[in-house]
Enzyme design. Structure first.
Site, PDB file in Angstrom:
ATOM      1  N   ARG A  71      -6.636   3.891   0.322  1.00 41.35           N
ATOM      2  CA  ARG A  71      -7.051   2.848  -0.424  1.00 41.35           C
ATOM      3  C   ARG A  71      -7.559   3.313  -1.850  1.00 41.35           C
ATOM      4  O   ARG A  71      -8.377   4.156  -1.712  1.00 41.35           O
ATOM      5  CB  ARG A  71      -8.010   2.057   0.235  1.00 41.35           C
ATOM      6  CG  ARG A  71      -7.215   1.612   1.671  1.00 41.35           C
ATOM      7  CD  ARG A  71      -8.043   0.511   2.267  1.00 41.35           C
ATOM      8  NE  ARG A  71      -7.655   0.218   3.687  1.00 41.35           N
ATOM      9  CZ  ARG A  71      -8.124  -0.496   4.665  1.00 41.35           C
ATOM     10  NH1 ARG A  71      -9.292  -1.190   4.278  1.00 41.35           N
ATOM     11  NH2 ARG A  71      -7.661  -1.051   5.848  1.00 41.35           N
ATOM     12  N   LYS A 121      -5.182  -3.329  15.904  1.00 40.74           N
ATOM     13  CA  LYS A 121      -5.811  -4.657  16.267  1.00 40.74           C
ATOM     14  C   LYS A 121      -4.882  -5.700  15.940  1.00 40.74           C
ATOM     15  O   LYS A 121      -4.067  -5.400  15.197  1.00 40.74           O
ATOM     16  CB  LYS A 121      -7.234  -4.743  15.775  1.00 40.74           C
ATOM     17  CG  LYS A 121      -7.430  -4.145  14.249  1.00 40.74           C
ATOM     18  CD  LYS A 121      -8.720  -4.029  13.891  1.00 40.74           C
ATOM     19  CE  LYS A 121      -8.893  -3.768  12.618  1.00 40.74           C
ATOM     20  NZ  LYS A 121      -8.792  -2.263  12.137  1.00 40.74           N
ATOM     21  N   GLU A 127     -13.970  -3.504  17.920  1.00 36.42           N
ATOM     22  CA  GLU A 127     -14.990  -3.004  17.072  1.00 36.42           C
ATOM     23  C   GLU A 127     -15.727  -4.082  16.552  1.00 36.42           C
ATOM     24  O   GLU A 127     -15.432  -5.267  16.494  1.00 36.42           O
ATOM     25  CB  GLU A 127     -13.957  -2.454  15.866  1.00 36.42           C
ATOM     26  CG  GLU A 127     -13.265  -1.478  16.176  1.00 36.42           C
ATOM     27  CD  GLU A 127     -12.587  -0.522  14.981  1.00 36.42           C
ATOM     28  OE1 GLU A 127     -13.134   0.492  14.569  1.00 36.42           O
ATOM     29  OE2 GLU A 127     -11.691  -1.019  14.217  1.00 36.42           O
ATOM     30  N   SER A 143     -16.426  -4.685  13.706  1.00 38.27           N
ATOM     31  CA  SER A 143     -15.768  -5.245  12.438  1.00 38.27           C
ATOM     32  C   SER A 143     -14.740  -6.160  12.464  1.00 38.27           C
ATOM     33  O   SER A 143     -13.959  -6.325  11.724  1.00 38.27           O
ATOM     34  CB  SER A 143     -15.316  -4.162  11.732  1.00 38.27           C
ATOM     35  OG  SER A 143     -14.318  -3.428  12.402  1.00 38.27           O
ATOM     36  N   ASP A 193      -4.681  -8.268   6.345  1.00 42.19           N
ATOM     37  CA  ASP A 193      -3.350  -7.964   6.814  1.00 42.19           C
ATOM     38  C   ASP A 193      -3.333  -8.700   8.431  1.00 42.19           C
ATOM     39  O   ASP A 193      -2.323  -8.049   9.046  1.00 42.19           O
ATOM     40  CB  ASP A 193      -3.287  -6.301   6.736  1.00 42.19           C
ATOM     41  CG  ASP A 193      -4.426  -5.800   7.453  1.00 42.19           C
ATOM     42  OD1 ASP A 193      -5.694  -6.339   7.451  1.00 42.19           O
ATOM     43  OD2 ASP A 193      -4.418  -4.553   8.057  1.00 42.19           O
ATOM     44  N   THR A 230     -14.947   5.180  14.988  1.00 40.89           N
ATOM     45  CA  THR A 230     -14.600   3.833  14.088  1.00 40.89           C
ATOM     46  C   THR A 230     -13.211   4.117  13.750  1.00 40.89           C
ATOM     47  O   THR A 230     -12.924   5.173  13.093  1.00 40.89           O
ATOM     48  CB  THR A 230     -15.437   3.579  12.758  1.00 40.89           C
ATOM     49  OG1 THR A 230     -16.804   3.234  13.339  1.00 40.89           O
ATOM     50  CG2 THR A 230     -14.843   2.393  12.106  1.00 40.89           C
ATOM     51  N   ASP A 245      -4.903  -8.281  11.059  1.00 36.41           N
ATOM     52  CA  ASP A 245      -5.383  -7.702  12.205  1.00 36.41           C
ATOM     53  C   ASP A 245      -6.755  -7.939  12.720  1.00 36.41           C
ATOM     54  O   ASP A 245      -7.261  -7.391  13.745  1.00 36.41           O
ATOM     55  CB  ASP A 245      -5.179  -6.146  12.005  1.00 36.41           C
ATOM     56  CG  ASP A 245      -6.107  -5.307  11.117  1.00 36.41           C
ATOM     57  OD1 ASP A 245      -6.580  -6.073  10.130  1.00 36.41           O
ATOM     58  OD2 ASP A 245      -5.951  -4.199  10.778  1.00 36.41           O
ATOM     59  N   ARG A 246      -7.484  -8.618  11.732  1.00 36.77           N
ATOM     60  CA  ARG A 246      -8.899  -8.848  12.430  1.00 36.77           C
ATOM     61  C   ARG A 246      -9.032 -10.281  12.518  1.00 36.77           C
ATOM     62  O   ARG A 246      -8.220 -11.239  12.032  1.00 36.77           O
ATOM     63  CB  ARG A 246      -9.808  -8.298  11.234  1.00 36.77           C
ATOM     64  CG  ARG A 246      -9.859  -6.698  11.435  1.00 36.77           C
ATOM     65  CD  ARG A 246     -10.832  -5.992  10.795  1.00 36.77           C
ATOM     66  NE  ARG A 246     -10.678  -5.987   9.336  1.00 36.77           N
ATOM     67  CZ  ARG A 246     -11.924  -5.978   8.457  1.00 36.77           C
ATOM     68  NH1 ARG A 246     -13.117  -6.603   9.169  1.00 36.77           N
ATOM     69  NH2 ARG A 246     -11.534  -6.129   7.503  1.00 36.77           N
ATOM     70  N   SER A 266      -6.003  -4.115   3.623  1.00 36.82           N
ATOM     71  CA  SER A 266      -6.689  -5.046   4.541  1.00 36.82           C
ATOM     72  C   SER A 266      -7.628  -5.867   3.773  1.00 36.82           C
ATOM     73  O   SER A 266      -7.162  -6.674   3.057  1.00 36.82           O
ATOM     74  CB  SER A 266      -7.570  -4.340   5.736  1.00 36.82           C
ATOM     75  OG  SER A 266      -8.028  -4.926   6.658  1.00 36.82           O
ATOM     76  N   HIS A 267      -8.929  -5.703   4.148  1.00 37.39           N
ATOM     77  CA  HIS A 267      -9.950  -7.014   3.801  1.00 37.39           C
ATOM     78  C   HIS A 267     -10.196  -6.443   1.954  1.00 37.39           C
ATOM     79  O   HIS A 267     -10.996  -7.354   1.440  1.00 37.39           O
ATOM     80  CB  HIS A 267     -11.316  -6.883   4.404  1.00 37.39           C
ATOM     81  CG  HIS A 267     -11.552  -5.490   4.564  1.00 37.39           C
ATOM     82  ND1 HIS A 267     -11.199  -4.791   5.487  1.00 37.39           N
ATOM     83  CD2 HIS A 267     -12.724  -4.973   3.783  1.00 37.39           C
ATOM     84  CE1 HIS A 267     -11.967  -3.482   5.203  1.00 37.39           C
ATOM     85  NE2 HIS A 267     -12.925  -3.738   4.319  1.00 37.39           N
ATOM     86  N   ASP A 304      -8.140 -11.342   8.476  1.00 32.39           N
ATOM     87  CA  ASP A 304      -8.084 -10.806   7.139  1.00 32.39           C
ATOM     88  C   ASP A 304      -6.817 -10.332   6.524  1.00 32.39           C
ATOM     89  O   ASP A 304      -5.978 -11.401   6.972  1.00 32.39           O
ATOM     90  CB  ASP A 304      -8.877  -9.474   7.480  1.00 32.39           C
ATOM     91  CG  ASP A 304      -7.953  -8.259   8.152  1.00 32.39           C
ATOM     92  OD1 ASP A 304      -6.871  -8.816   8.860  1.00 32.39           O
ATOM     93  OD2 ASP A 304      -8.224  -6.903   8.126  1.00 32.39           O
TER      94      ASP A 304
END
Ligand code: VG1
Ligand code: CO
Length: 893
Positions: free
Chosen positions: A327, A720, A707, A709, A613, A680, A615-616, A427-428, A611
């Site tokens: 990233r 996830k 997780e 997060s 993407d 993590t 996944d959360r 992601s986020h 989020d």
């Protein structure tokens, strides 16, 4: 003369072996561990196996050094040979570079000098040590002078003299050294592409003890291969020309290729085959049977849009994939060769790991952030140039991270199965021209690339010198599902690109996991209302397909469900700070406390957020925040309400990342589940899920992992899965309802859970945008102070252990170090510090606080109150104020 200065170094030759053994201390350590004999050979000699009968011979001969030799034939006359020094009868090695010109005829006389050195050497280490001692730490080897060019790939570059020594020449240093004649099978070097293509073809087979031997069908005679040295000099050249496979050579006597010809496994060569291409571009040899023929491909149609071009580039610093891919600021990704270098480095690593990228499909999709569409086109062209023949792309480039994993795992037909995927997401992290972009690679089981692969990718980024692309490959229209096939003119080579549904595969999988009718019944209750905030990320289409499409919820229940390439300027991060709108709607403050609800307003019973993407997830009840750690524990405790788990005989294991609270540990204990604590990042869960399938070890599935997060998931995919967690909660909620009884709420489920297992008060402080140098110093300090901190007291708190977490992967045995500084207190409380591995720039320091409270009477505190006295302890332990200039976190979750 201008040339790449990186080429200005000189390989010392394998005679350096002895200095290396001495200099690294290896010789002494081998001797002190009782090792007496050493066998060495050239790594390209595939005949050099550790033969026990030769070892026995060496050991009984009592010689200090023994060289394996073969009898010279006409073909070997130019190479070095063994000779006897007249003055003392000592065996010596002579290389052609050591021979005076006028002596050449004698040198090449194979009657006079009958034996050549295979470089299979047997050495007594104690005798080696004696020589080293005698000569003050080195072995006096004769020097060899070679004429080379500074860039070995470019014969026109500066001419240079390369000095080297050869390890076999040490024979003259060992008094009493001996030699034995061995069969030619002990000498099977692969020096040129000519040897390599033969070895890779069906003219060779691999024995049960992994020795390559000539195929018996060749009747003892290997085909004679002679490839154009201009086009096939380097391994990479051969690999490019044989990317669609190596031809069958078992019935071939001679293969000669002039010019650049691409081959495939469909080419079957018998007898004497001569291929010619005098044109300036590569030509594809048709896949069919050829017998005794000369084939001139000069006038054959070229590769057209599939013609790859090699673009030179040079390494770019800092392309190390972090917790979840690479990233960086979008502008960096847009800069020259940045994305290209990473993609090529990844493809090279994937190929090197043994994946055949010319079979199956490559999946590409992302969270829709700015630069996604352009990146997709770049990757498509590069994939085609690297030999990928089938590419799947999510519609509009959109695929959530869990959907990618699902598609890789589920989408067929079998022969098209994806070998891997590029996910374009940060992601986020915010998106847009001035924000972040990201890319990561997932493998054939839908799993994020494991550390060995990400390390190989990073290593490649440091040495890359060119990338492959097909500039003539047409732009792909990704705006709607459909497929195009791009071919060369003769139509014997093609690349198929298919734009596939963003949601179908994943939704189908979810339908198989959960009790959809039960959830639909819950959602249809008059006293139940929910909202789902997709935060302008990629989750919107999935949320709509499931909640509006399958369950019939109105559009209003879907917040921010149209993906935007800048996430509407926000952080698509499902937590109390960033999912402001949802949090307020559910009657909560940004610290998760209940807000007074004005009369007349109704608060939904259930709220969720995703989020960027997808996944959360964040789970909220009516004026109630479920911490991700609690969410994991509650889902695990109630997993058997979900058909996926119940139908497999119930949940077997749980796993959490180290900083995640210990709530799930208690569930594991009570329900007798296997339990794992990992570093993590989701990649560590993949091995646990595939322990049986990939490693033949105990099966831990079905498995739930999570997780702190806001990431939760199971072994249905290898990522996830945000929407999975939301459906898991709804499925569990549905299972708790009883006909005619009032609604059982999210809050009541969680409180019941606490009263049974106790409550783990938990929160995380994030310090974003910190100075990297300062942050690193802070960690160095805590690392150095581990011992000193152990036993330290802070009021009623005492540090029982201060350490740094490292993970021994129980499945593949790998070790991951420096995974977080931990302060474990004697009452079970924990304070943990980690440096984030997803920050696009600067450093993000994460501080995790946790305290266990068994007493139900004390379960009603606010998180801030419950953890209040740990905060000053944490600040004192890290001293972030001194190192980073602030102690106020940017986000508290
Ligand atoms: C963060 C989270 C971690 C998560 C990772 C990727 O990593 O803490 O739990 O797996 O992001 O999630 P780090 O190294 O910044 O703490 V995602 O949804 O942002 O890809
Ligand atoms: Co994410």
């Amino acid at each position: 003369m201008q040339s790449n200065r990186d080429n200005e170094w000189c390989p010392p030759g394998h005679g350096d072996l002895y200095s290396a053994l001495v200099g690294t201390g290896r010789l002494d350590s081998l001797l002190s561990s009782g090792i007496k004999y050493m066998f060495v050979s050239n790594s390209d000699n595939l005949g050099a196996t550790l033969d026990l009968s030769i070892l026995t011979h060496f050991a009984t001969s009592d010689a200090p050094f023994m060289m394996e030799c073969c009898v010279r034939t006409e073909n070997d006359k130019k190479g070095g040979h063994l000779a006897v020094r007249e003055c003392d009868g000592q065996l010596i090695l002579r290389e052609s570079a050591m021979c005076a010109d006028e002596d050449t005829p004698h040198f090449q006389n194979i009657e006079k000098y009958k034996y050549f050195n295979t470089n299979n050497l047997w050495i007594r280490l104690d005798k080696l040590k004696e020589i080293v001692n005698k000569f003050d730490g080195f072995v006096p080897l004769p020097m060899i002078k070679n004429m080379k060019t500074v860039d070995p790939k470019d014969p026109d570059s500066q001419k240079v003299v390369q000095l080297e020594t050869a390890m076999g020449a040490a024979i003259e240093c060992f008094e009493g050294a001996t030699a034995i004649t061995v069969n030619r099978t002990r000498f099977a070097p692969v020096k040129k592409s000519d040897d390599l293509i033969l070895l890779r073809s069906d003219a060779y087979t691999i024995t049960d003890d992994f020795r390559p031997v000539l195929n018996p069908l060749c009747n003892g005679k290997a085909p004679i291969v002679s490839l154009d040295s201009k086009c096939y000099k380097m391994v990479g050249d051969l690999e490019k020309a044989t990317r669609y496979g190596v031809p069958s050579l078992v019935n071939c006597t001679r293969l000669t290729i002039k010019g650049e010809v691409w081959l495939s496994r469909r080419c079957i060569f018998e007898g004497d085959i001569n291929l010619v291409n005098t044109s300036s571009e590569p030509k594809f040899c048709p896949g069919r049977l050829f017998g005794n023929s000369k084939v001139d491909l000069t006038a054959a149609p070229g590769l057209g849009p599939l013609k790859p071009v090699s673009v030179s580039t040079s390494p770019i610093e800092g392309q190390k994939p972090g917790t979840s891919g690479l990233r960086k600021k979008t502008k960096i990704f847009q800069s020259e060769n940045y994305l290209q270098n990473f993609v090529q480095s990844t493809l090279n690593a994937v190929v090197a790991s043994g994946t055949d990228i010319t079979e199956g499909s490559l999946l590409i999709g992302g969270d829709g952030r700015f630069f996604n569409p352009e990146a997709i086109q770049i990757i498509v062209k590069m994939a085609a140039a690297n030999g990928v023949r089938r590419i799947w792309i999510g519609e509009n480039g959109l695929l959530s991270t869990p959907a990618v994993s699902a598609i890789v795992r589920e989408r067929g037909p079998v022969w098209q199965r994806a070998f891997g995927a590029f996910i374009l997401t940060a992601s986020h992290n915010p998106g847009g021209p001035d924000e972040d972009f990201g890319i990561k690679y997932n493998g054939e089981h839908g799993q994020p690339a494991v550390e060995s692969v990400t390390n190989a990718i990073f290593a490649n980024t440091k040495t890359i010198s060119s990338y492959q692309t097909c500039p003539g490959f047409p732009e792909v229209d990704i705006s709607s599902p459909g497929s195009v096939t791009v071919t060369n003119k003769s139509k014997d080579l093609s690349v198929a690109v298919e734009v596939i549904s963003t949601t179908d595969q994943h939704v189908a999988l979810l339908k198989n996991i959960f009790d959809f009718p039960a959830i639909k019944a819950l959602l249809s209750r008059d006293d139940f209302a929910m909202v789902y905030d997709s935060m302008h990320g990629v989750n919107g289409p999935y949320a709509r397909a499931v909640f509006c499409g399958e369950f019939g919820l109105p559009e209003e229940a879907m917040m921010n469900s149209t993906p935007k390439n800048d996430f509407n300027g926000g952080h698509a991060d499902p937590n109390l700070t960033y999912a402001k709108e949802l949090v307020a709607k559910l009657g909560l403050t940004k610290t998760g406390e209940a807000l007074p609800v004005p009369p007349g307003t109704s608060v939904p019973n259930f709220g969720a957020a995703a989020d960027g993407d997808g996944d959360r997830n964040m789970i909220l009840g009516n004026s109630f925040f479920v911490t991700p750690s609690d969410s994991l524990a509650v889902i695990a405790a109630n997993a058997n309400a979900i058909p996926f788990f119940a139908s497999q005989g119930g949940l077997k294991s749980v796993a959490r990342s180290m900083p995640t609270s210990g709530a799930v540990d208690r569930v594991a204990k009570e329900l007798n589940l296997s339990f794992f604590e990992t570093p993590t990042g989701w990649k560590f869960f993949g091995n646990l899920m595939d322990s049986k399938a990939l490693f033949g070890k105990e099966d831990f599935c079905p498995l739930i992992c999570g997780e702190e997060s806001f990431g939760t998931g199971s072994n249905h995919v290898r990522e996830k899965d945000g929407i999975w967690a939301v459906l898991a909660w709804l499925n569990i909620l549905a299972s708790k309802q009883r006909a005619g009884k009032p609604l059982v709420s999210v809050e009541s489920i969680v409180r019941k859970h606490w009263s049974h297992y106790g409550r783990n008060y938990y929160c995380r402080y994030d310090y974003e945008g910190m100075d990297k140098v300062g942050a690193n110093k802070m960690f160095d300090k805590m690392r150095a102070d581990r011992q000193a901190n152990t036993g330290r007291k802070f009021g009623s708190y005492e540090i029982a252990t201060a350490d740094e977490f490292q993970y021994h992967d129980p499945i593949d045995g790998s070790v991951s170090k420096q995974q977080g500084i931990r302060f474990l207190f004697s009452d079970g409380s924990r304070i943990i510090f980690r440096l984030s591995g997803t920050a696009g720039s600067g450093a993000t320091v994460r501080c995790y606080l946790e305290k266990y409270e068994p007493d139900v009477e004390l379960h009603g505190l606010t998180i801030a109150d419950a953890l209040g006295d740990l905060v000053p302890v944490a600040l004192q332990l890290c001293d972030i104020k001194t190192f980073c200039g602030t102690e106020t976190p940017t986000v508290i979750t």
